[in-house]
Design a protein around this motif. Structure first.
Motif, short mmCIF file in Angstrom:
data_model
loop_
_atom_site.label_atom_id
_atom_site.label_comp_id
_atom_site.label_asym_id
_atom_site.label_seq_id
_atom_site.Cartn_x
_atom_site.Cartn_y
_atom_site.Cartn_z
N ARG A 51 55.50 51.31 -51.11
CA ARG A 51 56.33 52.42 -50.64
C ARG A 51 56.92 52.04 -49.28
O ARG A 51 56.19 51.88 -48.31
N VAL A 52 58.24 51.92 -49.23
CA VAL A 52 58.93 51.59 -47.99
C VAL A 52 59.78 52.79 -47.58
O VAL A 52 60.54 53.33 -48.38
N GLY A 53 59.64 53.19 -46.33
CA GLY A 53 60.46 54.28 -45.82
C GLY A 53 61.63 53.72 -45.02
O GLY A 53 61.47 52.79 -44.23
N ILE A 54 62.82 54.26 -45.24
CA ILE A 54 63.95 53.90 -44.38
C ILE A 54 63.77 54.65 -43.07
O ILE A 54 63.85 55.87 -43.03
N LEU A 55 63.48 53.93 -42.02
CA LEU A 55 63.27 54.56 -40.72
C LEU A 55 64.59 55.01 -40.11
O LEU A 55 64.72 56.13 -39.62
N SER A 56 65.56 54.11 -40.13
CA SER A 56 66.85 54.43 -39.51
C SER A 56 67.96 53.62 -40.16
O SER A 56 67.78 52.47 -40.52
N LEU A 65 53.39 57.81 -40.70
CA LEU A 65 54.33 58.35 -41.69
C LEU A 65 53.87 58.09 -43.13
O LEU A 65 54.55 58.44 -44.08
N LYS A 66 52.71 57.42 -43.27
CA LYS A 66 52.05 57.25 -44.57
C LYS A 66 52.90 56.50 -45.60
O LYS A 66 52.98 56.88 -46.77
N VAL A 67 53.54 55.42 -45.12
CA VAL A 67 54.22 54.50 -46.02
C VAL A 67 53.64 53.11 -45.76
O VAL A 67 52.87 52.91 -44.83
N ASP A 68 54.01 52.15 -46.57
CA ASP A 68 53.48 50.79 -46.41
C ASP A 68 54.30 49.96 -45.41
O ASP A 68 53.77 49.02 -44.82
#
Length: 324
Positions: A72-77, A216-219
């Protein structure tokens, strides 16, 4: 997809913009030639060293090779910074420190926002598809910020930066001045300019990004910066910078000694980017103060972003597996 926007553009002087390769040429360039244009970086050697020490000194049972488990990857910005926003105050500060700068044009805040949202609309699907090829889910803040506490963390978190990155951001007036210059994020995002400076390698930034990733609970967290430059009637693509940060896949342990170095809680998983010299024109505007856009052409931008993201994601697997 071609789009036409009308909005306010502010500028104070001019610089020389020389037409370079078009976006179409970059998209259609043979793979090997294109890859030579892309600057890449990662922490694969560092992770391998940490993992070897952990196996030998603490008897930790770690896979060999140790490929980070990123699902799980979050787009930070997803943000833009206009290269031509350097002002007189910043110019004096840079020159005092032995550098050089010029008084140049800049996009207004609204101008940067409109262009960036156009880029983002073209890019989101391409970004998701590149990660999906490796069974990695790419999430927007709306998808991974699942409670008020996480929303507050995302909004308020301050990334720690080194003196070197501080100098870079300060010279361009990035620090605490988002509302005054065209360093803006796409709708739904906030600006994290430190994450891509120095190719994402600042140790203090890496440490902060690891902490933020866990909160933020992503990888892992993905940061995308699109740099623009303005000259008379033209707006050009100045740079693309993409960085992927995560916590260190090797856990710390009191029995592990790191010699002259020390344990790093975070790593730069991968970086991919290109600086396009004086810029690749993609938009035109009326040549006057308070001018408006005549045309913004983002044809094939999704395919260009896809090429960068495909390289980054492919490297995430091959670099850590030792296949290169």
């Amino acid at each position: 997809m071609k789009k036409t926007l009308t909005l306010i553009i502010l500028f104070v002087s001019v610089l020389s913009l020389t037409a370079q390769k078009s976006i179409e040429e970059l998209v259609n360039m043979p793979d090997k030639k294109f890859e030579r244009l892309v600057n890449t970086n990662n922490s694969a050697v560092l992770v391998k060293s940490f993992a070897n020490n952990a196996r030998r000194q603490a008897n930790l049972d770690l896979p060999d090779p140790l490929i980070p488990e990123i699902k799980r990857v979050g787009i930070l910005s997803f943000f833009t910074a206009d290269f031509s926003e350097v002002d007189a105050k910043a110019m004096r500060r840079v020159m005092k420190n032995g550098g050089s700068a010029r008084l140049e044009n800049w996009l207004s805040l609204d101008g940067g926002k409109a262009i960036l949202n156009t880029f983002y609309e073209e890019s989101e699907s391409a970004l998701r598809s590149a990660f999906a090829k490796e069974d990695i889910e790419l999430l927007t803040p709306m998808e991974y910020l699942t409670d008020d506490s996480m929303i507050d963390t995302y909004s308020d978190y301050q990334v720690e930066i080194s003196k070197a990155v501080s100098a870079i951001l300060s010279a361009a007036d990035y620090l605490n001045k988002e509302e005054e210059k065209s360093i803006v994020a796409a709708t739904g995002y906030r600006v994290y300019p430190a994450a891509v400076q120095l190719g994402g390698t600042d140790p203090k930034v890496i440490k902060s990004m690891a902490d933020l990733t866990q909160k933020l609970k992503v990888d892992a967290l993905l940061t995308v910066q699109i740099v623009t430059v303005k000259e008379k009637e033209q707006i050009g693509l100045k740079a693309i910078r993409i960085a992927l940060h995560s916590p260190n896949p090797v856990p710390d342990h009191p029995d592990i000694k790191y010699g002259l170095g020390s344990y790093m809680p975070g790593v730069l998983l991968e970086y991919a980017g290109t600086e396009f010299g004086e810029g690749i024109p993609f938009a035109t505007m009326t040549e006057k103060v308070g001018g408006t856009f005549k045309e913004v052409n983002t044809d094939l931008f999704d395919e260009l972003i896809a090429r960068y993201t495909n390289i980054l994601v492919s490297n995430l697997i091959t670099d850590y597996a030792g296949k290169k």
